[in-house]
Write an enzyme that holds these catalytic residues in place. Structure first.
Site, short mmCIF file in Angstrom:
data_model
loop_
_atom_site.label_atom_id
_atom_site.label_comp_id
_atom_site.label_asym_id
_atom_site.label_seq_id
_atom_site.Cartn_x
_atom_site.Cartn_y
_atom_site.Cartn_z
N ASP A 91 0.80 -1.36 -0.16
CA ASP A 91 0.05 -0.04 0.01
C ASP A 91 0.85 1.17 -0.10
O ASP A 91 1.89 1.40 0.87
CB ASP A 91 -1.01 -0.01 1.30
N GLU A 137 13.80 -15.36 0.48
CA GLU A 137 13.88 -16.31 1.64
C GLU A 137 12.83 -17.42 1.61
O GLU A 137 13.25 -18.60 2.05
CB GLU A 137 13.88 -15.90 3.06
#
Ligand code: GLC
Ligand code: CA
Length: 573
Positions: free
Chosen positions: A218, A274
């Protein structure tokens, strides 16, 4: 296209194309408050979404992007967060979230969450601590400055919020000003503070660990403010637009699209990397010109995976303007980058409103959205042509409406044409499932739904459109199925071209997919005019499909109906 391939088979999965899944996916954007109310309190919730997964799978979308449902006092309906890892109780519990993720994954679909990194609610424990005394160790989690001139009574500089008023707000208790890019109750976090960065990266890790397949970021372009705190320069622009966030007579040089935010995009990417099984993706809500938007993806393709390209939200309905837009997208987002095709969201005027309520035009844009190169993002209800709901500003639940209450009524329609909605309640109507009470959004016993049901819902609803093969919903389903069954349509390259006897009103392109021994070509011709057009393809196509008719057309067809799209599948030699 391989001869064994049946483009109308909804469940046909094309052979693996070697592209990341989020390149070829199709996204459906759910505003959770408005999708389906399962527990009968008039507010949409997570169990409601779970109940309607069958509908979404039949529609043929692959990824669900769900707007914020995090812990929040709901002053900005979930975009003012008090706990980024907590769930607002009206939507359900953490268990409901995990169950929803499992149900989505069990159907082979993916889920994207909406992460608000830029700011928190003013009621967030961090902000309460930060504003309590100047010496508080969390003071610098937010952006505090002394005011100017006599006793600091003037804001520190001229920086505006993205809504046009001063972004600075005075705090009586500690006699300093804090900065907010959006509304005053949404103070901006200070991304210069290592602890803030670390904590917010842990929020990202938290949701990826819980099973989110992607994250929408956002107001990402607002994350870093310039350390000089110098005034923003003057601009002649009164109103910002999707491709240029400058406005309200100010350039946003020091407040938006700061180079340090690009560096942070790379830091975020490393965190997302990751998680590799399955790989996840980031999509940014960012506004700016094409080179700026592209820069968020990183010079080495080591930044955000995708950005919302919202120029499509205001593009004029014409072959020429979409030809230009495709050209721009192709120039700035060549492979391995991927554009996005967005025609609506929870902040913008409804798509069908921009098309004057014409569902033929909506079918044409659906054909464009699902056959051009890029990730399509379909806002809930747009597959039905859910209309704009004009609601009085007084009593609006959207805080933006209160912020702009002084704007005269006549100006609203003009701004709407430029993609600006001052009362976003208008594009957040409850989803109409059928013609019954509350349109099937909520239980019939509920006295009021959180927003009124759109009166057109008695005609425009899922049940009625499911019965009609020529409905907009049926058109979306067919197009989504065609796309899913075709490597060329989902990930092939795009070539703009000319048709013999082409008229300026027809937009024509080819999608071409070559991989290993596979070779697939799909021709797309879109008639943006209200007139019949001639159609002549040099190459014979095996199957020619239209967005307006149910059946495959004979390849001999030479005429295009007004606003018709023709999609021709070339067979492999
Ligand atoms: C984004 C959201 C919008 C929200 C604002 C503040 O633009 O899409 O709905 O109000 O940010 O978080
Ligand atoms: Ca509910």
């Amino acid at each position: 296209m391989g001869s064994s391939h049946a483009p109308d088979d909804r469940h046909a999965e094309p052979a693996t194309s070697g592209q990341p899944w989020w390149h070829r996916t199709t996204v459906y954007h759910i505003y959770p408050r408005s999708f389906k109310d399962a527990n009968g309190d008039g507010i949409g919730d997570l169990r409601g979404i779970a109940e309607e997964l069958g509908y979404l799978q039949d529609l043929g979308v692959e990824t669900l992007f769900i707007s914020s449902f995090f812990q929040s006092p709901q002053q900005d309906l979930g975009y003012d967060i008090t706990d980024h890892l907590g769930i607002a109780p009206e939507y359900g519990s953490r268990e409901d979230v995990l169950r929803l993720f499992d149900a989505i994954h069990a159907r082979g679909m993916k889920v994207v969450l909406d992460i608000v990194l830029n700011h928190t609610s003013a009621q967030h424990p961090w902000f309460l601590a930060s504003r309590s005394v100047r010496q508080h160790p969390m003071r610098d989690f937010y952006i505090w400055r002394a005011g100017r001139r006599p006793r600091g009574a003037q804001p520190p500089n001229n920086w505006r919020s993205v809504l046009g008023s001063s972004g600075w707000h005075y705090d009586e208790a500690t006699e300093q000003w804090y900065f907010a890019s959006f509304l005053p109750f949404q103070p901006d976090l200070n991304y210069r503070h290592p602890e803030v960065r670390a904590q917010m990266l842990d929020v990202v890790r938290g949701w990826l660990t819980a099973g989110a397949d992607g994250l929408r970021l956002d107001l990402f372009h607002a994350l870093h403010k310039d350390l000089s705190f110098a005034d923003n320069p003057f601009s002649f622009r009164p109103v910002p637009s999707p491709d240029n966030p400058d406005g309200f007579f100010q350039r946003s040089r020091h407040t938006l699209n700061h180079p340090d935010t690009l560096a942070f995009a790379r830091e975020l990417r490393r965190v997302v990397d990751e998680f590799s099984d399955p790989p996840r993706f980031l999509v940014g809500e960012v506004f700016g010109d094409m080179p700026t938007l592209r820069s968020y993806c990183g010079e080495q393709h080591d930044g955000l995976h995708l950005v919302f390209l919202s120029k499509s939200l205001t593009a004029r309905f014409s072959a020429g303007s979409f030809r230009d837009l495709i050209r721009e997208f192709e120039a700035h987002f060549p492979k391995p980058l991927q554009p996005t095709w967005v025609f609506g969201n929870h902040d913008r005027p409804r798509l069908i409103e921009r098309l004057g309520g014409d569902s033929k035009k909506a079918k044409l844009l659906a054909a464009l959205q699902l056959t051009a190169r890029g990730v399509p993002v379909i806002y809930y209800g747009d597959e039905l042509g859910l209309p704009h709901h004009e609601l009085p500003l007084e009593g609006a639940l959207d805080p933006v409406a209160a912020h702009f209450r002084f704007v005269p009524h006549w100006l609203h329609a003009t701004l709407r044409k430029r993609g600006i909605l001052l009362n976003r309640d208008s594009c957040r109507s409850p989803m109409p499932w059928h013609a019954g009470r509350h349109a099937g959004f909520s239980s019939p016993d509920v006295a009021h739904t959180w927003l009124p049901i759109h009166p057109a819902s008695s005609q425009i609803n899922v049940a009625s459109q499911e019965r009609h093969p020529s409905s907009l919903l049926a058109c979306y389903r067919r197009l989504l199925a065609l796309r899913r069954g075709s490597n060329a349509l989902s990930v092939g390259r795009l070539e703009l071209g000319d048709l013999a006897r082409n008229s300026d009103d027809v937009l024509y392109y080819r999608r071409i997919y070559e991989h290993g021994g596979a070779h697939e070509v799909v021709h797309v011709a879109l008639n943006f005019s209200g007139r019949e057009q001639a159609f002549e393809l040099a190459t014979p196509v095996a199957e020619l499909r239209s967005n307006l008719h149910d059946k495959a057309l004979a390849s001999a067809v030479r005429r295009m109906q007004p606003f018709e799209a023709l999609i021709g599948f070339e067979r492999s030699p």
